[in-house]
Design an enzyme around this catalytic site. Sequence first.
Site, PDB file in Angstrom:
ATOM      1  N   LYS A   1       0.865  -1.195   0.000  1.00  0.00           N
ATOM      2  CA  LYS A   1       0.000   0.000   0.000  1.00  0.00           C
ATOM      3  C   LYS A   1       0.896   1.238   0.000  1.00  0.00           C
ATOM      4  CE  LYS A   1      -4.316  -0.256   0.773  1.00  0.00           C
ATOM      5  NZ  LYS A   1      -5.145  -1.000  -0.192  1.00  0.00           N
TER       6      LYS A   1
ATOM      7  N   THR B   1      -2.599  -5.837   0.527  1.00  0.00           N
ATOM      8  CA  THR B   1      -2.080  -4.469   0.710  1.00  0.00           C
ATOM      9  C   THR B   1      -2.850  -3.776   1.832  1.00  0.00           C
ATOM     10  OG1 THR B   1      -3.537  -3.441  -0.929  1.00  0.00           O
ATOM     11  CG2 THR B   1      -1.445  -4.308  -1.741  1.00  0.00           C
ATOM     12  N   ASP B   2      -4.117  -4.143   1.964  1.00  0.00           N
ATOM     13  CA  ASP B   2      -4.934  -3.551   3.030  1.00  0.00           C
ATOM     14  C   ASP B   2      -4.326  -3.851   4.408  1.00  0.00           C
ATOM     15  OD1 ASP B   2      -7.529  -2.178   3.656  1.00  0.00           O
ATOM     16  OD2 ASP B   2      -7.791  -4.016   4.825  1.00  0.00           O
TER      17      ASP B   2
ATOM     18  N   PHE C   1     -16.744  19.912  17.046  1.00  0.00           N
ATOM     19  CA  PHE C   1     -17.769  20.227  16.055  1.00  0.00           C
ATOM     20  C   PHE C   1     -18.993  19.370  16.357  1.00  0.00           C
ATOM     21  CE2 PHE C   1     -19.784  19.883  11.764  1.00  0.00           C
ATOM     22  CZ  PHE C   1     -20.090  21.228  11.617  1.00  0.00           C
TER      23      PHE C   1
ATOM     24  N   ARG D   1     -11.030  17.095  18.231  1.00  0.00           N
ATOM     25  CA  ARG D   1     -10.570  16.687  16.909  1.00  0.00           C
ATOM     26  C   ARG D   1      -9.367  17.526  16.507  1.00  0.00           C
ATOM     27  NH1 ARG D   1     -14.639  19.556  12.398  1.00  0.00           N
ATOM     28  NH2 ARG D   1     -14.193  21.677  13.088  1.00  0.00           N
TER      29      ARG D   1
ATOM     30  N   GLN E   1     -15.528  27.731  10.747  1.00  0.00           N
ATOM     31  CA  GLN E   1     -16.136  29.036  10.481  1.00  0.00           C
ATOM     32  C   GLN E   1     -15.823  30.018  11.617  1.00  0.00           C
ATOM     33  OE1 GLN E   1     -17.530  26.062   9.922  1.00  0.00           O
ATOM     34  NE2 GLN E   1     -19.163  26.124   8.403  1.00  0.00           N
TER      35      GLN E   1
ATOM     36  N   ASN F   1     -10.838  22.633   5.034  1.00  0.00           N
ATOM     37  CA  ASN F   1     -10.780  21.856   6.268  1.00  0.00           C
ATOM     38  C   ASN F   1     -10.064  20.551   5.956  1.00  0.00           C
ATOM     39  OD1 ASN F   1     -11.236  20.783   8.763  1.00  0.00           O
ATOM     40  ND2 ASN F   1     -13.469  20.957   8.722  1.00  0.00           N
TER      41      ASN F   1
ATOM     42  N   HIS G   1      -9.231  17.335   6.626  1.00  0.00           N
ATOM     43  CA  HIS G   1      -9.800  16.377   7.581  1.00  0.00           C
ATOM     44  C   HIS G   1      -8.778  15.343   8.053  1.00  0.00           C
ATOM     45  CE1 HIS G   1     -13.686  18.057   6.805  1.00  0.00           C
ATOM     46  NE2 HIS G   1     -13.640  17.742   5.524  1.00  0.00           N
TER      47      HIS G   1
HETATM   48  O1  LIG Z   1     -15.661  23.156  11.248  1.00  0.00           O
HETATM   49  C1  LIG Z   1     -16.465  22.533  10.536  1.00  0.00           C
HETATM   50  N1  LIG Z   1     -17.449  23.203   9.892  1.00  0.00           N
HETATM   51  C2  LIG Z   1     -18.382  22.596   9.088  1.00  0.00           C
HETATM   52  O2  LIG Z   1     -19.280  23.245   8.516  1.00  0.00           O
HETATM   53  C3  LIG Z   1     -18.258  21.188   8.957  1.00  0.00           C
HETATM   54  N2  LIG Z   1     -18.978  20.264   8.252  1.00  0.00           N
HETATM   55  C4  LIG Z   1     -18.410  19.069   8.476  1.00  0.00           C
HETATM   56  O3  LIG Z   1     -18.790  17.973   7.969  1.00  0.00           O
HETATM   57  N3  LIG Z   1     -17.359  19.191   9.316  1.00  0.00           N
HETATM   58  C5  LIG Z   1     -17.240  20.509   9.630  1.00  0.00           C
HETATM   59  N4  LIG Z   1     -16.356  21.190  10.401  1.00  0.00           N
END
Ligand SMILES: O=c1[nH]c(=O)c2[nH]c(=O)[nH]c2[nH]1
Length: 306
Positions: A13, A61-62, A164, A181, A229, A255, A257
Amino acid sequence: MSKHVLAQNQYGKAENRIVKITRKGEGGAWHEIRDLNVSVALRGEYRDVHLTGDNANCLPTDTTKNTVYAFAKEHGVDSPEAFGILLAKHFVSSQAVIHEAQIRVEEFTWERIPVATRKEQHSFVRKGQEVRTAQITYSQDTGRLQVISGLKDLTVMNSTNSEFHGFIKDKYTTLQEAYDRILATKVTARWANAASAAADAGHDWDRSYEKVRRHMLEAFAETYSYSLQQTLHAMADRVLDHVATVNEVRLNLPNKHHFLVDLEPFGLKNDNEVYFAADRMYGLIEGTVHRDGVQPVIATSDWITA
Ligand SMILES: O=c1[nH]c(=O)c2[nH]c(=O)[nH]c2[nH]1
């Protein structure tokens, strides 16, 4: 049977993106992060896999991917080299059919954003200089000189102090509420300078750039965030509070993730330590904050990518 010769072959992988957080000090308030891109290639007795479709010798590979994440939890990440040595030795010693393992590691390095007022340290800026931008428009008709300064590719991360939850849940919502997070983003910022600053031949553009950059970083680091935001607003707001010559700030914040890796199948508890860093898709949070009474001038339609 093929009459041709199967020569060098390898598999595994590639590009496992992993962020490992280590908590140290009183209450685990001192965070250290390692951010890696790990690729695994296995070499050995793979003739049958290629020639007959018999997978008896094939470690998926997983599984190699899972091993990378589980090893981060079990052994930590001391360095790219030490982590790679552990993995390479593991694969070769765990299965007789694996004769050689090659682990390639890229490390993305981060520096701390120091916050003097707190002992918790969990804010980072990616090493390497961002790109500074400027857009100047001079109009003969009106004599108007407009200067929009900015930056892009300034990547920052808070490894805690981000939540969040409380969001809308409709029939398509699967997102779990998050109470701790990682918050990471690659900042694109543009700010409109007052006409008086643009007209002032002595205006120190380098100094105002450094000020805006510093206040954005400090606001990112110091804001306990309930959404990106909210962090966006805090960053722009802080600039307007501290840099009198700036009238408007527009931020585009992807963002970036980070998903907690499920280590339960391997009997391991992931105590917010091992994350998968996804490069796409990404939330894209954009907004303008300006002084009351000032017309916004910065374009809102630019295409931004993480
Ligand atoms: O800070 C965030 N704002 C969002 O509007 C949002 N939407 C989401 O799925 N995760 C997040 N995180």
